[in-house]
Scaffold this active site. Sequence first.
Site, PDB file in Angstrom:
ATOM      1  N   ARG A 118      -7.735  47.492 -25.814  1.00 28.85           N
ATOM      2  CA  ARG A 118      -6.388  46.999 -25.456  1.00 28.85           C
ATOM      3  C   ARG A 118      -5.280  47.953 -25.887  1.00 28.85           C
ATOM      4  NH1 ARG A 118      -5.527  40.931 -25.567  1.00 28.85           N
ATOM      5  NH2 ARG A 118      -7.393  40.127 -24.597  1.00 28.85           N
ATOM      6  N   TYR A 146      -2.235  49.179 -23.904  1.00 21.19           N
ATOM      7  CA  TYR A 146      -1.138  48.238 -23.638  1.00 21.19           C
ATOM      8  C   TYR A 146      -0.374  47.924 -24.918  1.00 21.19           C
ATOM      9  CZ  TYR A 146       1.186  44.101 -21.669  1.00 21.19           C
ATOM     10  OH  TYR A 146       2.112  43.184 -21.222  1.00 21.19           O
ATOM     11  N   ASP A 147      -1.110  47.483 -25.958  1.00 20.01           N
ATOM     12  CA  ASP A 147      -0.367  47.022 -27.134  1.00 20.01           C
ATOM     13  C   ASP A 147       0.218  48.160 -27.967  1.00 20.01           C
ATOM     14  OD1 ASP A 147      -2.794  47.728 -28.368  1.00 20.01           O
ATOM     15  OD2 ASP A 147      -3.446  45.653 -28.545  1.00 20.01           O
ATOM     16  N   GLU A 148      -0.514  49.270 -28.114  1.00 23.70           N
ATOM     17  CA  GLU A 148       0.015  50.397 -28.898  1.00 23.70           C
ATOM     18  C   GLU A 148       1.263  50.984 -28.243  1.00 23.70           C
ATOM     19  OE1 GLU A 148      -1.380  52.685 -31.825  1.00 23.70           O
ATOM     20  OE2 GLU A 148      -1.239  50.553 -32.208  1.00 23.70           O
TER      21      GLU A 148
HETATM   22  O1  LIG Z   1       2.809  50.799 -12.691  1.00 21.51           O
HETATM   23  C1  LIG Z   1       3.192  49.668 -12.370  1.00 21.51           C
HETATM   24  C2  LIG Z   1       2.490  48.499 -12.766  1.00 21.51           C
HETATM   25  C3  LIG Z   1       2.950  47.265 -12.382  1.00 21.51           C
HETATM   26  N1  LIG Z   1       4.062  47.163 -11.608  1.00 21.51           N
HETATM   27  C4  LIG Z   1       4.555  45.857 -11.165  1.00 21.51           C
HETATM   28  O2  LIG Z   1       5.004  45.135 -12.301  1.00 21.51           O
HETATM   29  C5  LIG Z   1       4.873  43.743 -12.028  1.00 21.51           C
HETATM   30  C6  LIG Z   1       4.228  43.051 -13.224  1.00 21.51           C
HETATM   31  O3  LIG Z   1       4.144  41.685 -12.933  1.00 21.51           O
HETATM   32  P1  LIG Z   1       2.909  40.774 -13.374  1.00 21.51           P
HETATM   33  O4  LIG Z   1       2.968  39.545 -12.542  1.00 21.51           O
HETATM   34  O5  LIG Z   1       1.647  41.585 -13.373  1.00 21.51           O
HETATM   35  O6  LIG Z   1       3.238  40.491 -14.901  1.00 21.51           O
HETATM   36  P2  LIG Z   1       4.255  39.457 -15.520  1.00 21.51           P
HETATM   37  O7  LIG Z   1       5.418  39.206 -14.632  1.00 21.51           O
HETATM   38  O8  LIG Z   1       3.499  38.262 -16.016  1.00 21.51           O
HETATM   39  O9  LIG Z   1       4.734  40.255 -16.820  1.00 21.51           O
HETATM   40  C7  LIG Z   1       5.715  41.297 -16.774  1.00 21.51           C
HETATM   41  O10 LIG Z   1       6.885  40.948 -17.441  1.00 21.51           O
HETATM   42  C8  LIG Z   1       6.762  40.742 -18.841  1.00 21.51           C
HETATM   43  C9  LIG Z   1       6.183  41.961 -19.539  1.00 21.51           C
HETATM   44  O11 LIG Z   1       5.955  41.681 -20.884  1.00 21.51           O
HETATM   45  C10 LIG Z   1       4.905  42.383 -18.867  1.00 21.51           C
HETATM   46  O12 LIG Z   1       4.405  43.568 -19.470  1.00 21.51           O
HETATM   47  C11 LIG Z   1       5.223  42.590 -17.409  1.00 21.51           C
HETATM   48  O13 LIG Z   1       4.209  43.114 -16.696  1.00 21.51           O
HETATM   49  C12 LIG Z   1       4.050  43.617 -10.728  1.00 21.51           C
HETATM   50  O14 LIG Z   1       4.873  43.269  -9.650  1.00 21.51           O
HETATM   51  C13 LIG Z   1       3.467  44.998 -10.548  1.00 21.51           C
HETATM   52  O15 LIG Z   1       3.174  45.329  -9.207  1.00 21.51           O
HETATM   53  C14 LIG Z   1       4.776  48.294 -11.215  1.00 21.51           C
HETATM   54  O16 LIG Z   1       5.775  48.206 -10.512  1.00 21.51           O
HETATM   55  N2  LIG Z   1       4.327  49.509 -11.635  1.00 21.51           N
END
Ligand SMILES: O=c1ccn([C@@H]2O[C@H](COP(=O)(O)OP(=O)(O)O[C@H]3OC[C@@H](O)[C@H](O)[C@H]3O)[C@@H](O)[C@H]2O)c(=O)[nH]1
Length: 185
Positions: A173, A176-178
């Site tokens: 993990r 992500y966490d680090e």
């Molecule tokens: O490299 C990336 C990875 C992800 N994303 C986008 O980022 C978004 C993340 O949304 P998710 O539904 O996966 O995650 P969540 O909305 O639950 O959490 C989100 O907001 C709170 C933060 O703490 C999380 O790290 C964040 O991902 C997605 O739309 C994804 O497509 C990017 O635009 N670029």
Amino acid sequence: MAKEASNTNSSVTTKPPPSPSPLRNAKFFQANMRILVTGGAGFIGSHLVDRLMENEKNEVIVVDNYFTGSKDNLKKWIGHPRFELIRHDVTETLLVEVDQIYHLACPASPIFYKYNPVKTIKTNVIGTLNMLGLAKRVGARILLTSTSEVYGDPLMHPQDETYWGNVNPIGVRSCYDEESELLRL
Ligand SMILES: O=c1ccn([C@@H]2O[C@H](COP(=O)(O)OP(=O)(O)O[C@H]3OC[C@@H](O)[C@H](O)[C@H]3O)[C@@H](O)[C@H]2O)c(=O)[nH]1
């Protein structure tokens, strides 16, 4: 006014961020708030967009690479004059004039952030540095969303702001966490 650092003077001063464009203070300018939401096609992001769009003074720009999010989450806003959706990876530079930035672009679920750990580190570190750089350039306020994962496997419950956590830096993990922990600085 920032002082220039000299060789003889060891006090280090930093340049203050620029103020928003003077156009914003002009009489004829309608003071709309332009807001960037990275990761706005995700779970939290799309709900945040719904809330921001309720205010008619807000213009919302979403950037997302759709790694875990979907256009479907934003379909009610696509085509709206105050809304713009851009397919973009935050690890690349982005130049937009905005007043506020909500930075949420990062895979949040272990299945996704462990899928390509190096890419997760890049998104967390380079993506966030890009957004901080943008905020500084245009004088925008920025909110970086973090995660309880920064505490790893905590030995204290609930965790308060002073708790350093119990993170395994070589665990699966850690991408992500680090990195999220690093960016709390
Ligand atoms: O490299 C990336 C990875 C992800 N994303 C986008 O980022 C978004 C993340 O949304 P998710 O539904 O996966 O995650 P969540 O909305 O639950 O959490 C989100 O907001 C709170 C933060 O703490 C999380 O790290 C964040 O991902 C997605 O739309 C994804 O497509 C990017 O635009 N670029």
